[in-house]
Structure formats: C-alpha cells, structure tokens
Design an enzyme around this catalytic site. Structure first.
Site, mmCIF file in Angstrom:
data_model
loop_
_atom_site.group_PDB
_atom_site.id
_atom_site.type_symbol
_atom_site.label_atom_id
_atom_site.label_comp_id
_atom_site.label_asym_id
_atom_site.label_seq_id
_atom_site.Cartn_x
_atom_site.Cartn_y
_atom_site.Cartn_z
ATOM 1 N N MET A 164 -10.880 5.158 -5.470
ATOM 2 C CA MET A 164 -10.295 3.865 -5.108
ATOM 3 C C MET A 164 -10.828 2.740 -6.002
ATOM 4 O O MET A 164 -11.672 2.968 -6.856
ATOM 5 C CB MET A 164 -10.558 3.571 -3.644
ATOM 6 C CG MET A 164 -9.631 4.346 -2.730
ATOM 7 S SD MET A 164 -9.779 3.811 -1.017
ATOM 8 C CE MET A 164 -8.248 4.443 -0.362
ATOM 9 N N GLY A 203 -8.607 -4.288 3.585
ATOM 10 C CA GLY A 203 -9.093 -2.902 3.582
ATOM 11 C C GLY A 203 -10.428 -2.793 4.292
ATOM 12 O O GLY A 203 -11.312 -3.619 4.073
ATOM 13 N N THR A 252 -15.606 -5.335 1.155
ATOM 14 C CA THR A 252 -14.567 -4.498 0.543
ATOM 15 C C THR A 252 -15.255 -3.456 -0.318
ATOM 16 O O THR A 252 -16.250 -3.762 -0.975
ATOM 17 C CB THR A 252 -13.570 -5.325 -0.308
ATOM 18 O OG1 THR A 252 -12.804 -4.428 -1.138
ATOM 19 C CG2 THR A 252 -14.259 -6.321 -1.223
ATOM 20 N N ASP A 306 -14.206 -2.315 -2.990
ATOM 21 C CA ASP A 306 -13.827 -2.447 -4.401
ATOM 22 C C ASP A 306 -14.813 -3.258 -5.253
ATOM 23 O O ASP A 306 -14.769 -3.179 -6.481
ATOM 24 C CB ASP A 306 -12.436 -3.094 -4.518
ATOM 25 C CG ASP A 306 -11.379 -2.306 -3.764
ATOM 26 O OD1 ASP A 306 -11.542 -1.084 -3.624
ATOM 27 O OD2 ASP A 306 -10.401 -2.917 -3.300
ATOM 28 N N VAL A 327 -23.921 -11.221 12.536
ATOM 29 C CA VAL A 327 -23.414 -12.544 12.945
ATOM 30 C C VAL A 327 -23.698 -12.761 14.434
ATOM 31 O O VAL A 327 -24.168 -13.822 14.848
ATOM 32 C CB VAL A 327 -21.893 -12.663 12.634
ATOM 33 C CG1 VAL A 327 -21.264 -13.853 13.352
ATOM 34 C CG2 VAL A 327 -21.675 -12.760 11.124
HETATM 35 P P1 ATP Z 1 -9.206 -5.249 0.106
HETATM 36 O O1 ATP Z 1 -9.135 -5.681 -1.344
HETATM 37 O O2 ATP Z 1 -10.474 -4.552 0.414
HETATM 38 O O3 ATP Z 1 -8.006 -4.495 0.575
HETATM 39 P P2 ATP Z 1 -8.341 -7.903 0.854
HETATM 40 O O4 ATP Z 1 -8.862 -8.894 1.814
HETATM 41 O O5 ATP Z 1 -8.232 -8.360 -0.592
HETATM 42 O O6 ATP Z 1 -9.249 -6.597 0.998
HETATM 43 P P3 ATP Z 1 -5.449 -7.993 1.136
HETATM 44 O O7 ATP Z 1 -4.508 -6.977 1.659
HETATM 45 O O8 ATP Z 1 -5.240 -8.482 -0.257
HETATM 46 O O9 ATP Z 1 -6.917 -7.371 1.335
HETATM 47 O O10 ATP Z 1 -5.415 -9.279 2.095
HETATM 48 C C1 ATP Z 1 -5.702 -9.150 3.478
HETATM 49 C C2 ATP Z 1 -4.943 -10.172 4.250
HETATM 50 O O11 ATP Z 1 -5.319 -11.489 3.845
HETATM 51 C C3 ATP Z 1 -3.441 -10.159 4.065
HETATM 52 O O12 ATP Z 1 -2.814 -9.138 4.816
HETATM 53 C C4 ATP Z 1 -3.085 -11.529 4.601
HETATM 54 O O13 ATP Z 1 -3.161 -11.552 6.011
HETATM 55 C C5 ATP Z 1 -4.244 -12.385 4.066
HETATM 56 N N1 ATP Z 1 -3.846 -13.014 2.806
HETATM 57 C C6 ATP Z 1 -3.778 -12.459 1.584
HETATM 58 N N2 ATP Z 1 -3.351 -13.343 0.657
HETATM 59 C C7 ATP Z 1 -3.123 -14.502 1.334
HETATM 60 C C8 ATP Z 1 -2.648 -15.800 0.952
HETATM 61 N N3 ATP Z 1 -2.317 -16.096 -0.300
HETATM 62 N N4 ATP Z 1 -2.547 -16.741 1.929
HETATM 63 C C9 ATP Z 1 -2.877 -16.461 3.209
HETATM 64 N N5 ATP Z 1 -3.330 -15.246 3.629
HETATM 65 C C10 ATP Z 1 -3.445 -14.294 2.710
#
Ligand code: ATP
Length: 331
Positions: free
Chosen positions: A172, A13, A128, A130, A25
C-alpha cells in the site's frame, strides 16, 4: 480558555494506532477534568450526531488493539460547504470546546474547512499507514504497516527461493512510496518500484531486466523479489508479470498484500507516537491553537499548521533511495 468538553473522530483509511490516539486523548483530557465524546464513522457520524462517551473505562486496554473503536469512514458529502456548516452546528449543540480529527491529508482538508466556520480549535493527528502527510516526520500506523509488509516479504522469500521464482509484491501507499521503499530495504527485496521515481513501463521493465541479468551473472539469490507501490504499473501487475515471464523464461508470481497492512496490534513505535500526539493534541486545544496538526518533528511533538498551500508532496529520504539502489546491485 477553559476547556470543558472535547470530541474526537477517526477518518479516512484506518491505521494501527488509531485506538491508541483515542486512548491518549481521553486520558489526557480526563487528567484535566475535560469530558470527551467520540463521533463514530468519521465525518458521517459527526453530521448525524452519532456519538459515544469516552471515559477512562472505555479506553481500558485499548492501547494495543488494532482498528478503531469509533470506526472510520469516507464521507464524500463532507466536501460541500452546507455540510460543513451543519457539522459546526452539531459541535455547537454538544457545547464542545474542541475537536480532534485523526486521519490523513483528506481528513485534514475536512478539518480545515470546519475550522473556517467554527471558532473553537480543530486539531489533527496524522493517522495513516501511508506516511504521506507533509510537516510531520511520521504518521501513526506507518511503522506497523511496514513491519507487517516485511514479515510477509520474508515468507515470500522462502517460497520464492524454493522454486527459484520471481515474485512481484504490491504494497500500500496510495501515491507515496514510503511503505514500498522501507519494506523493500527491511526485507532485502531485490528491486523496488516507487511513484516518486517511476518513469515509463518500458524504462522500468528494462531496469528490472538489467538487474536480473547482473544478478544471474553474479550467481546471486535464486529468487528475485520486486516490491511495487499499489496501482503503479500501467495495465496492472498481471501485465508486468506476463512481460517478465516472457522475457526471462522464469516463473513469475504476483501477490497483493492489501488490507492486512492496515490491521493488527500497533508496534511499540506507533503506540508511543500515538500517545505523544494524542496528549499534545489536548494541550493544543487548551492553548486555543486552531487549524493545526499535532505532529512529530525531531522526536518532539510540534504544532504544524494545516495550510494546504504550504503542503508540498512529502519527499522520500534520499539516503534510503541511495542505499536501496546500491546494495541490490551486488547481493
Ligand atoms: P488515507 O490517506 O489514510 O486514506 P485520508 O484522510 O487522506 O486518509 P481520504 O479518503 O482522502 O483519506 O479523506 C477522508 C475523508 O476526508 C473524506 O472521505 C472526506 O470526508 C474528507 N475530505 C477529504 N477531502 C476533503 C475536502 N477537500 N473537504 C472536506 N472534506 C474532505
């Protein structure tokens, strides 16, 4: 270790301040004569080797811009081991000495999987709205998202007061109540529903009605604002609104703040946080720290291991819960 070239990507997200991370960075690396590239569209861009150079010119005036210059994405196939190995090969082909991943818990799972097959540092920056990443006090984007929610709730209060309505506003947070709780406190909402404390729809409805009754007896605010974390009410917001309207006879309106909370220029807090964490992420790569996040603890950047077995659910602040309950009973 000598670091000559690193990469960055933004994943999951999107959050206000991701651009500020990219800028920090890039500038921190440039000051150490390290070349930087950015992979576009999260892990999708890494797998396809879709990249852009990042220079001091590229990141000019990026600090205050919402969104992410590199775009973000979800990438389901990144969960498969053969894709992780392919990603490591792309990093090798680019002769990279480190990778920075800006994202949430899911993105960090991907970063860890990559770290297991690649021998150079993969460093996370919690980005994020959240704030649900355990280990770091705050995530980049969280403060701005709350500010956006508070401004919207203030406007809702004006219109709700005018017609003496009940409003149910959904914010959210995925499975975490940080945005809901703090925007409710910040906007003086009358009730908040959080995943961390939710029992059953029946119980929660009874609590709302009890509070409404007390407030009516106190001749408190004409309107009543209920803040709820997204996807929490079984049956959805319409179901809650219908129950409330039939039990109280008061006009009930619902509003989903939705994606506006992800947009906009980051506030000063997120800009400073992103700048600290981005700069520190480059330092961690130079120190060859592997599988860590550049997070914030007690106002200072800290290297926090990305170890899923140590990641418990991040708890809400007890004191915030206490004051929200206490003050809404009397005003
Ligand atoms: P937010 O909570 O703000 O949406 P997030 O990083 O938790 O951010 P996710 O949709 O859970 O968002 O994960 C983003 C991406 O990370 C996924 O689309 C995938 O590409 C990668 N990802 C998530 N879980 C795994 C996993 N277990 N192994 C490898 N890649 C992963």
């Amino acid at each position: 270790m000598t670091v000559k070239k690193i990469a960055i990507l933004t994943s999951g997200g999107d959050a206000p301040g991701m651009n500020a991370c990219i800028r920090a960075v890039t500038l921190a690396a440039a000051s150490d004569n390290i070349e930087v590239i950015g992979f576009r569209h999260g892990y999708n861009g890494l797998l396809k080797s879709e990249w852009v150079p990042l220079t001091t010119q590229t990141v000019h005036n990026l600090l205050q811009r919402g969104g992410t210059l590199l775009h973000s994405a979800r990438c389901e196939k990144f969960k498969h081991p053969e894709q992780i190995r392919l990603a490591a090969q792309v990093l090798e082909n680019h002769e990279l000495d480190g990778l920075v991943v800006v994202g949430g818990n899911g993105s960090f799972m991907g970063a860890l999987a990559l770290q297991e097959v690649w021998d150079k540092p993969v460093v996370g920056i919690p980005g994020t709205i959240d704030n649900d990443v355990a280990g770091t006090d705050y995530t980049v984007g969280y403060h701005t998202a709350i500010q956006t929610a508070v401004e919207s709730l203030d406007k809702v209060r004006d219109t709700a007061d005018a017609f003496e309505r009940i409003f149910v506003v959904d914010v959210m947070g995925r499975e975490a109540g940080f945005i809901a709780l703090n925007s409710a406190i910040g906007a003086g909402a009358d009730h908040v529903l959080l995943p961390e404390t939710f029992s059953t729809a029946e119980d929660e409805l009874a609590k709302i009605l009890d509070k409404l009754e007390k407030r009516r007896n106190n001749k408190a605010n004409a309107s009543h604002i209920i803040v709820i974390t997204e996807n929490l009410w079984p049956g959805g917001l319409n179901d809650l609104a219908t129950s409330l309207q039939s039990k109280t006879g008061v006009d009930v309106r619902i509003l989903s703040l939705g994606h506006v909370q992800r947009g906009g220029s980051p506030d000063w807090h997120d800009r400073v946080l992103a700048t600290k964490l981005g700069t520190y992420a480059v330092q961690l790569i130079r120190e060859d720290k592997k599988g860590v996040m550049s997070g914030i603890q007690h106002r200072y950047p800290a290297a926090i291991p990305l170890d899923p077995s140590k990641v418990e659910r991040k708890a809400l602040n007890d004191y915030s819960l206490l004051i929200q309950n206490k003050i809404t009973l009397i005003h």
